[in-house]
Enzyme design. Structure first.
Site, PDB file in Angstrom:
ATOM      1  N   GLU A   1       0.872  -1.170   0.000  1.00  0.00           N
ATOM      2  CA  GLU A   1       0.000   0.000   0.000  1.00  0.00           C
ATOM      3  C   GLU A   1       0.907   1.216   0.000  1.00  0.00           C
ATOM      4  O   GLU A   1       1.755   1.373   0.879  1.00  0.00           O
ATOM      5  CB  GLU A   1      -0.881   0.032   1.254  1.00  0.00           C
ATOM      6  CG  GLU A   1      -1.929  -1.072   1.269  1.00  0.00           C
ATOM      7  CD  GLU A   1      -2.752  -1.084   2.564  1.00  0.00           C
ATOM      8  OE1 GLU A   1      -3.566  -1.993   2.711  1.00  0.00           O
ATOM      9  OE2 GLU A   1      -2.562  -0.182   3.417  1.00  0.00           O
TER      10      GLU A   1
ATOM     11  N   ASP B   1      -5.664   9.382  10.525  1.00  0.00           N
ATOM     12  CA  ASP B   1      -4.337   8.867  10.846  1.00  0.00           C
ATOM     13  C   ASP B   1      -3.788   9.418  12.146  1.00  0.00           C
ATOM     14  O   ASP B   1      -4.026  10.570  12.501  1.00  0.00           O
ATOM     15  CB  ASP B   1      -3.362   9.190   9.705  1.00  0.00           C
ATOM     16  CG  ASP B   1      -3.585   8.282   8.518  1.00  0.00           C
ATOM     17  OD1 ASP B   1      -3.459   7.058   8.687  1.00  0.00           O
ATOM     18  OD2 ASP B   1      -3.912   8.800   7.430  1.00  0.00           O
TER      19      ASP B   1
ATOM     20  N   TYR C   1     -10.510  -4.680   4.044  1.00  0.00           N
ATOM     21  CA  TYR C   1      -9.515  -4.284   5.032  1.00  0.00           C
ATOM     22  C   TYR C   1     -10.257  -4.118   6.352  1.00  0.00           C
ATOM     23  O   TYR C   1     -11.007  -3.161   6.516  1.00  0.00           O
ATOM     24  CB  TYR C   1      -8.864  -2.982   4.569  1.00  0.00           C
ATOM     25  CG  TYR C   1      -7.740  -2.430   5.435  1.00  0.00           C
ATOM     26  CD1 TYR C   1      -7.468  -2.918   6.706  1.00  0.00           C
ATOM     27  CD2 TYR C   1      -6.938  -1.399   4.951  1.00  0.00           C
ATOM     28  CE1 TYR C   1      -6.448  -2.395   7.480  1.00  0.00           C
ATOM     29  CE2 TYR C   1      -5.908  -0.870   5.719  1.00  0.00           C
ATOM     30  CZ  TYR C   1      -5.677  -1.374   6.990  1.00  0.00           C
ATOM     31  OH  TYR C   1      -4.670  -0.837   7.750  1.00  0.00           O
TER      32      TYR C   1
END
Ligand SMILES: Cc1ncc(COP(=O)(O)O)c(C=O)c1O
Lengths: 272, 403
Positions: A51, A62, A177
């Protein structure tokens, strides 16, 4: 839809009886050349899927490590254009390892969706993860990307209940995911037994391979996830090595060394 | 947007105003945002919710706020008749509390135990901390380090009210980064936490619900103007950070063709310097903080830093409904620089005996261009969105005065 490198890789690993090692690194971190060296070195360090993070000033999902990585990359001049160049440079020597471009929508929107898809395919991108494009916004990029032949990979989280899951899966492809905790990247890992329960629930609906991420930092942790999932994703721990490096060479070496250790953990687990 | 004969029908069922708005958030938040939307829709149909809110607005916030004829400002400019909508007189000193009161009732309706918010000037943070204290909920406020420095009195106010003020050190350390950090907190604490967004931005349904809670400003203005002048105002004027005080004043008048509306963005050191916070006049459409709208960004889609002397306007985006109203031309958007706002700030102090917030001073600054040439029976309403006590240190600094 035609098969992508991602589909082929998961099929091959299934036949081999082991889980995928999915690595995340930030494009252009700490600079273009060192970053290219990292990406080129990852397959030999055991990465099955790479990725590539697309730097963005405001990565709202994040944690600090990946925020810093993005800012380092931007400070060194990274853009979406240079990120695609990084991938096409990688493709010159590796036509096999799947590449997933992961980031936020605004740089793609600014580039223009149609030109982006064209250039991403040309560069050798196989799939996209766009954190701030939930199913509700599928018309923006997901549908055009699927039509263009890219995988559109979606995140499922502990808040994705049975009611929500079919919506998340509807237009997703490649793999699912599973983000094992509600939180930002870099948060602590949950107990593997909790993850196993969640995966059992999700597998009742999801036919795609499932990679699990968030909080995996060591070979041992990765091995535990490899036992229960089709793939283990490691990002923050790798990206942190760049910050720890005394210089570019040291940073690259550290990152690849950790990748090798984690890969060994994953490969120690055989499933058939 | 299916009814073509109204500007007030938005957003559509998917949360869009034209191409703007939407729900651009991480999957972790999606179920919660859908749940919030349901809770909001059901609250709208509940007369008890409305009754409780209006009771609190009256007795706790102190509404309605006066619509005050600014006689000396009117004389000074020598043209149009100028009225001030006195949101500065609300409890906590700004319009922000109208929205906070609505959202905290919603939070309690959803069974949430913890409140988070972002703040720039600290007005939204203070208003949030206030309602959290009033209802006994835990409260964390994210505030950029730069803003903590320039809004010290408000930081202490929040602490007195029992809120935890969390300094944000990422990015430009201002409002945009505080918003990022609040979103990160929310993603992490989805189960028990309610995010009170302070302006008409963010993922659907926030732009709609914040607007609806602020509409009380325009609804009162309409009644008050009818009572005082026997007719509707001609021009409405408000400053724009994210756009909530402007939207609250404008929205109830959008379908009144005779009413002209002007939003004033912060031009900082001047649009041409690149150091400003004028997303409509100096930005392009993009996606940030859950919605598509005009943003300050570079050609790679990286968000650039905003600049304004006013912390509450120092944001590189604007609510999506304003983006739409701009494109269709229903509202006009202009701007005022730091120094124009400072002039207007001082003028309002001296002529009216009212210390306005630096944010509101941007709206006042546009009077200089607008008012003198208009006839004496032209009615202007300015949203005096907040009081300026919080800004005296910044103003002293800008004027070179040592306190
Ligand atoms: C007094 C005052 N006015 C205006 C604003 C700007 O926000 P909005 O455009 O949402 O009204 C703020 C924000 O902090 C404020 O404190």
């Amino acid at each position: 839809m035609s098969e992508t490198r991602i589909d082929r890789r998961f099929a091959a690993l299934k036949a081999e009886g082991r889980a995928a090692f999915v690595t995340y690194v930030m494009a252009g971190d700490p600079n273009y050349d060192a970053s290219l060296e990292v990406v080129k070195g990852l397959p030999a360090a055991g990465a099955d899927i790479i990725e590539v993070g697309l730097p963005f000033t405001d990565p709202m999902a994040d944690g600090p490590a990946i925020q810093q990585a993005g800012l380092r990359a931007l400070a060194a001049g990274a853009t979406l254009r240079s990120t695609l160049k990084l991938i096409s440079d990688f493709r010159k020597t590796d036509d096999d390892t799947p590449i997933v471009l992961m980031g936020y929508y605004n740089p793609i929107y600014a580039y223009g969706v149609d030109s982006f898809l064209e250039d991403a395919l040309k560069a050798g991108v196989d799939g996209l993860i766009v954190v701030d494009l939930p199913s509700e916004e599928d018309e923006e990029l997901c549908i055009p990307a699927l039509k263009a032949g890219l995988n559109f990979i979606r995140l499922a989280t502990p808040t994705t209940d049975d009611h929500r899951l079919p919506t998340v899966l509807a237009n997703s492809s490649g793999f699912l995911y599973y983000v094992s905790i509600a939180g930002t990247t870099g948060a602590a890992a949950p107990k593997p037994s909790d993850v196993a329960v969640a995966l059992e629930r999700i597998r009742k609906t999801a036919k795609l391979p499932i990679a699990v991420g968030f909080g995996i930092r060591t070979g041992a942790q990765a091995a535990e996830i490899a036992r229960i999932a089709d793939g283990a994703v490691v990002g923050t721990a790798l990206v942190e090595q760049i910050a720890l490096g005394t210089d570019d060479q040291d940073a690259v070496k550290r990152l690849l060394a950790l990748a090798t250790e984690i890969s060994d953990g994953i490969k120690s687990v055989r499933k058939n | 947007m299916t009814q073509l004969n109204t500007f007030r029908a938005g957003p559509d069922e998917t949360g869009h105003f034209g191409i703007y708005g939407g729900q651009f958030v991480a999957e972790t938040l999606m179920p919660l945002i859908l749940e919030l939307n349901e809770a909001y829709e059901s609250s709208k149909k509940d007369p008890e919710f409305a009754a409780q809110l209006s009771g609190l607005l009256k007795h706790f916030v102190g509404r309605e706020s006066p619509l005050y004829f600014a006689e000396r400002l009117t004389e000074h400019y020598g043209g149009a008749k100028i009225y001030l909508k006195r949101e500065d007189l609300n409890h906590t000193g700004a319009h922000k509390i109208n929205n906070c009161m609505g959202q905290i009732l919603l939070a309690m309706r959803m069974g949430k135990k913890r409140i988070i918010a972002e703040t720039g000037a600290g007005q939204h943070g203070v208003a949030t901390a206030t309602v959290a204290a009033r209802f006994g909920l835990k409260c964390a406020i994210y505030m950029g380090e730069t803003d903590i420095e320039r809004q010290k009195p408000n930081v202490f106010r929040m602490k007195l009210l029992g809120a935890e003020v969390i300094p944000v050190t990422s990015g430009s350390r201002t409002l945009k980064d505080a918003l990022n950090e609040a979103l990160r907190d929310w993603v992490t604490n989805v189960a028990d936490t309610f995010y009170i967004i302070g302006t008409v931005a963010g993922p659907h349904p926030y732009p709609e619900l914040v607007r609806d809670f602020q509409n009380v400003i325009g609804e009162e203005t309409r009644r008050q103007m009818m009572a005082q002048e026997g007719r509707l105002p001609d021009t409405l004027l408000a400053c724009i950070g994210g756009g909530s005080n402007a939207m609250g004043l404008f929205h109830p008048f959008l379908d009144d063709d005779s009413v002209e509306m002007i939003g004033v963005e912060a031009a900082g050191h001047g649009i041409e310097t690149g150091q400003h916070a004028a997303s409509l006049n100096g930005g392009t459409p993009g996606i940030l903080h859950g919605n598509r709208t005009y943003l300050l960004q570079d050609e790679d889609g990286q968000i650039t830093e905003a600049h304004s002397i006013s912390a509450g306007l120092d944001y590189p985006g604007i609510g999506p409904e304003h983006a739409w109203l701009n494109d269709i031309g229903r509202v006009k958007y202009v701007n005022a620089t730091d120094s124009e706002a400072l002039e207007a700030f001082q003028l309002c102090c001296k002529l009216e005996g009212i210390i306005p917030a630096l944010e509101s001073a941007h709206a006042l600054a546009h009077l200089e261009t607008l008012a003198p040439s208009l006839p004496k029976d032209h009615l202007i309403v300015i949203n005096l969105s907040g009081r300026g006590d919080k800004d005296i240190f910044t103003v002293a600094d800008a004027l070179g005065v040592e306190l």
